[in-house]
Design a protein around this motif. Structure first.
Motif, mmCIF file in Angstrom:
data_model
loop_
_atom_site.group_PDB
_atom_site.id
_atom_site.type_symbol
_atom_site.label_atom_id
_atom_site.label_comp_id
_atom_site.label_asym_id
_atom_site.label_seq_id
_atom_site.Cartn_x
_atom_site.Cartn_y
_atom_site.Cartn_z
ATOM 1 N N ARG A 84 0.864 -1.186 0.000
ATOM 2 C CA ARG A 84 0.000 0.000 0.000
ATOM 3 C C ARG A 84 0.900 1.235 0.000
ATOM 4 N NH1 ARG A 84 -0.022 -1.949 5.257
ATOM 5 N NH2 ARG A 84 0.596 -0.421 6.849
ATOM 6 N N PRO A 85 0.419 2.344 -0.558
ATOM 7 C CA PRO A 85 1.269 3.535 -0.658
ATOM 8 C C PRO A 85 1.781 3.995 0.709
ATOM 9 C CG PRO A 85 -0.672 3.767 -2.028
ATOM 10 C CD PRO A 85 -0.884 2.540 -1.203
ATOM 11 N N ARG A 86 3.070 4.249 0.783
ATOM 12 C CA ARG A 86 3.694 4.751 2.001
ATOM 13 C C ARG A 86 4.342 6.098 1.725
ATOM 14 N NH1 ARG A 86 3.962 0.177 5.604
ATOM 15 N NH2 ARG A 86 3.156 -1.647 4.474
ATOM 16 N N ALA A 87 5.140 6.577 2.657
ATOM 17 C CA ALA A 87 5.698 7.928 2.516
ATOM 18 C C ALA A 87 6.539 8.071 1.256
ATOM 19 C CB ALA A 87 6.513 8.280 3.756
ATOM 20 N N THR A 88 7.290 7.009 0.933
ATOM 21 C CA THR A 88 8.119 7.044 -0.275
ATOM 22 C C THR A 88 7.955 5.720 -1.015
ATOM 23 O OG1 THR A 88 10.089 6.075 0.762
ATOM 24 C CG2 THR A 88 9.823 8.483 0.902
ATOM 25 N N LEU A 89 8.325 5.738 -2.283
ATOM 26 C CA LEU A 89 8.265 4.516 -3.080
ATOM 27 C C LEU A 89 9.231 3.475 -2.523
ATOM 28 C CD1 LEU A 89 7.123 3.101 -5.583
ATOM 29 C CD2 LEU A 89 9.016 4.074 -6.895
ATOM 30 N N HIS A 90 10.386 3.936 -2.066
ATOM 31 C CA HIS A 90 11.377 3.029 -1.480
ATOM 32 C C HIS A 90 10.771 2.276 -0.301
ATOM 33 C CE1 HIS A 90 14.891 1.727 0.862
ATOM 34 N NE2 HIS A 90 15.579 1.783 -0.280
ATOM 35 N N GLU A 91 10.055 2.969 0.556
ATOM 36 C CA GLU A 91 9.433 2.332 1.718
ATOM 37 C C GLU A 91 8.357 1.341 1.287
ATOM 38 O OE1 GLU A 91 8.035 5.116 4.613
ATOM 39 O OE2 GLU A 91 9.877 6.297 4.555
ATOM 40 N N THR A 92 7.633 1.679 0.240
ATOM 41 C CA THR A 92 6.584 0.782 -0.251
ATOM 42 C C THR A 92 7.184 -0.523 -0.770
ATOM 43 O OG1 THR A 92 5.202 2.670 -0.874
ATOM 44 C CG2 THR A 92 4.661 0.553 -1.871
ATOM 45 N N ARG A 141 10.168 -1.779 -0.082
ATOM 46 C CA ARG A 141 10.818 -2.518 1.003
ATOM 47 C C ARG A 141 9.782 -3.244 1.858
ATOM 48 N NH1 ARG A 141 12.875 -5.545 3.648
ATOM 49 N NH2 ARG A 141 14.901 -5.538 4.696
ATOM 50 N N ALA A 142 8.629 -2.628 2.063
ATOM 51 C CA ALA A 142 7.573 -3.265 2.852
ATOM 52 C C ALA A 142 7.057 -4.526 2.169
ATOM 53 C CB ALA A 142 6.422 -2.279 3.085
ATOM 54 N N GLY A 143 6.978 -4.485 0.830
ATOM 55 C CA GLY A 143 6.550 -5.676 0.097
ATOM 56 C C GLY A 143 7.535 -6.816 0.257
ATOM 57 N N PHE A 144 8.826 -6.515 0.112
ATOM 58 C CA PHE A 144 9.853 -7.543 0.303
ATOM 59 C C PHE A 144 9.832 -8.077 1.737
ATOM 60 C CE2 PHE A 144 12.335 -5.668 -3.403
ATOM 61 C CZ PHE A 144 12.103 -6.768 -4.224
ATOM 62 N N GLN A 145 9.647 -7.168 2.695
ATOM 63 C CA GLN A 145 9.651 -7.599 4.093
ATOM 64 C C GLN A 145 8.477 -8.518 4.392
ATOM 65 O OE1 GLN A 145 12.225 -6.808 6.241
ATOM 66 N NE2 GLN A 145 11.269 -8.508 7.374
ATOM 67 N N ALA A 146 7.330 -8.239 3.795
ATOM 68 C CA ALA A 146 6.164 -9.098 4.004
ATOM 69 C C ALA A 146 6.434 -10.502 3.486
ATOM 70 C CB ALA A 146 4.935 -8.498 3.313
ATOM 71 N N TYR A 147 7.057 -10.575 2.315
ATOM 72 C CA TYR A 147 7.427 -11.885 1.790
ATOM 73 C C TYR A 147 8.402 -12.570 2.739
ATOM 74 C CZ TYR A 147 9.903 -15.411 -0.901
ATOM 75 O OH TYR A 147 10.491 -16.585 -1.291
ATOM 76 N N TRP A 148 9.399 -11.821 3.192
ATOM 77 C CA TRP A 148 10.434 -12.432 4.021
ATOM 78 C C TRP A 148 9.887 -12.887 5.372
ATOM 79 C CZ3 TRP A 148 14.247 -14.604 2.054
ATOM 80 C CH2 TRP A 148 15.246 -15.113 2.886
ATOM 81 N N ASP A 149 8.982 -12.125 5.937
ATOM 82 C CA ASP A 149 8.353 -12.530 7.195
ATOM 83 C C ASP A 149 7.634 -13.865 7.025
ATOM 84 O OD1 ASP A 149 9.283 -10.250 8.426
ATOM 85 O OD2 ASP A 149 7.375 -9.157 8.283
ATOM 86 N N GLY A 156 4.965 -9.932 -11.985
ATOM 87 C CA GLY A 156 4.410 -9.008 -12.964
ATOM 88 C C GLY A 156 3.150 -8.338 -12.442
ATOM 89 N N ASP A 157 2.299 -9.117 -11.785
ATOM 90 C CA ASP A 157 1.072 -8.562 -11.196
ATOM 91 C C ASP A 157 1.399 -7.566 -10.082
ATOM 92 O OD1 ASP A 157 -0.429 -10.106 -12.907
ATOM 93 O OD2 ASP A 157 -0.838 -11.679 -11.424
ATOM 94 N N LEU A 158 2.415 -7.891 -9.278
ATOM 95 C CA LEU A 158 2.790 -6.995 -8.183
ATOM 96 C C LEU A 158 3.382 -5.693 -8.713
ATOM 97 C CD1 LEU A 158 4.349 -9.534 -5.659
ATOM 98 C CD2 LEU A 158 2.178 -8.323 -5.430
ATOM 99 N N ILE A 159 4.128 -5.783 -9.807
ATOM 100 C CA ILE A 159 4.663 -4.564 -10.422
ATOM 101 C C ILE A 159 3.517 -3.686 -10.908
ATOM 102 C CG2 ILE A 159 5.983 -3.673 -12.386
ATOM 103 C CD1 ILE A 159 7.801 -6.171 -12.046
ATOM 104 N N ASP A 160 2.494 -4.321 -11.483
ATOM 105 C CA ASP A 160 1.312 -3.552 -11.895
ATOM 106 C C ASP A 160 0.643 -2.900 -10.691
ATOM 107 O OD1 ASP A 160 1.667 -4.171 -14.545
ATOM 108 O OD2 ASP A 160 0.279 -5.866 -14.534
ATOM 109 N N GLN A 161 0.587 -3.634 -9.570
ATOM 110 C CA GLN A 161 -0.012 -3.068 -8.362
ATOM 111 C C GLN A 161 0.798 -1.878 -7.860
ATOM 112 O OE1 GLN A 161 -0.829 -5.897 -5.217
ATOM 113 N NE2 GLN A 161 -0.979 -4.297 -3.675
ATOM 114 N N LEU A 162 2.091 -1.929 -8.098
ATOM 115 C CA LEU A 162 2.964 -0.846 -7.657
ATOM 116 C C LEU A 162 2.653 0.462 -8.377
ATOM 117 C CD1 LEU A 162 5.326 -0.460 -5.704
ATOM 118 C CD2 LEU A 162 6.883 -0.972 -7.587
ATOM 119 N N ILE A 216 18.460 -4.950 -2.879
ATOM 120 C CA ILE A 216 17.524 -5.149 -3.982
ATOM 121 C C ILE A 216 16.496 -4.023 -4.023
ATOM 122 C CG2 ILE A 216 15.740 -6.665 -4.920
ATOM 123 C CD1 ILE A 216 18.580 -7.671 -5.284
ATOM 124 N N THR A 217 16.047 -3.579 -2.852
ATOM 125 C CA THR A 217 15.109 -2.461 -2.800
ATOM 126 C C THR A 217 15.726 -1.210 -3.412
ATOM 127 O OG1 THR A 217 14.065 -3.346 -0.798
ATOM 128 C CG2 THR A 217 13.690 -1.023 -1.294
#
Length: 211
Positions: A76-84, A86-94, A135-141, A198-199
């Protein structure tokens, strides 16, 4: 046993198969043991799945859904694109850290499919699914980018300095390798550092056109 729609019953058996295969391994898991894990009769299993290939394909798709669900929620949109990102990668990693057995099963499924005559297409389908999912996640981005850049319409193609299919395959390969490395070495700190890198790389591919 109450009546249940076929799709729901297939889902019930698929989740039971994932539990049984995670615990016992793919080769040692039988249709009988899956039915028992689900608390269903063997006849119900054969009504829902007409082949082992159909079951394994459902298992592969469902495992992917498990982790992709939490990633979608995190993107979901966060303060910066970088944070958004990184949050996606972190969710996967968790999810990897919380369910290592399930992720280990994905590699076993690949090896099993490649070694079993007539099953190799399942391994190809598995890895194509990973790329398609990215590819779907990139579209969501796009939504997150539009939020940050205040763009009126989705314009990710203008900002991303790499074709979406190429980036999707790259990210699939990266997380696949990183996950396997963690399962072997168990080094969470190193994994976090790699995800940071990677982020930075993915964020650096974004090009904002001049006004």
């Amino acid at each position: 046993m109450g009546r249940m729609p076929l799709a729901d019953r297939r889902r019930q058996l698929t989740e039971a198969a994932i539990r049984a295969m995670t615990r016992d391994g793919v080769a040692r898991t039988t249709t009988r043991s899956i039915a028992a894990e689900a608390g269903l009769s063997l006849s119900v299993f054969h009504y829902c799945f007409d082949s082992k290939q159909a079951l394994l394909e459902s298992v592969i798709e469902t495992i992917t859904e498990h982790c992709i669900r939490v990633v979608r929620e995190a993107l979901r949109p966060r303060a910066t694109l970088h944070e958004t990102i990184r949050a996606g990668f972190q969710a996967y990693w968790d999810h990897v850290v919380a369910h290592p057995g399930e992720h280990m099963l994905t590699y076993e499924l690949t090896q099993y499919a490649l070694r079993q005559p007539g099953f190799a297409h399942l391994a190809r389908r598995q890895h194509q699914l990973y790329s398609d999912t990215y590819g779907d996640l990139i579209d969501q981005l796009r939504t997150a980018m539009d939020f940050e850049l205040a763009a009126p319409t989705p314009v990710l193609a203008r900002y991303l300095a790499a074709p979406t299919p190429v980036l999707a395959r790259y990210l699939a390969a990266m997380t696949d390798g990183l996950t396997l490395r963690f399962l072997v070495l168990g080094d969470e700190e190193a994994a976090s550092e790699i995800l940071d890198m990677i982020t930075d790389h993915v964020t650096g591919l974004v090009r904002v056109p001049a006004p």
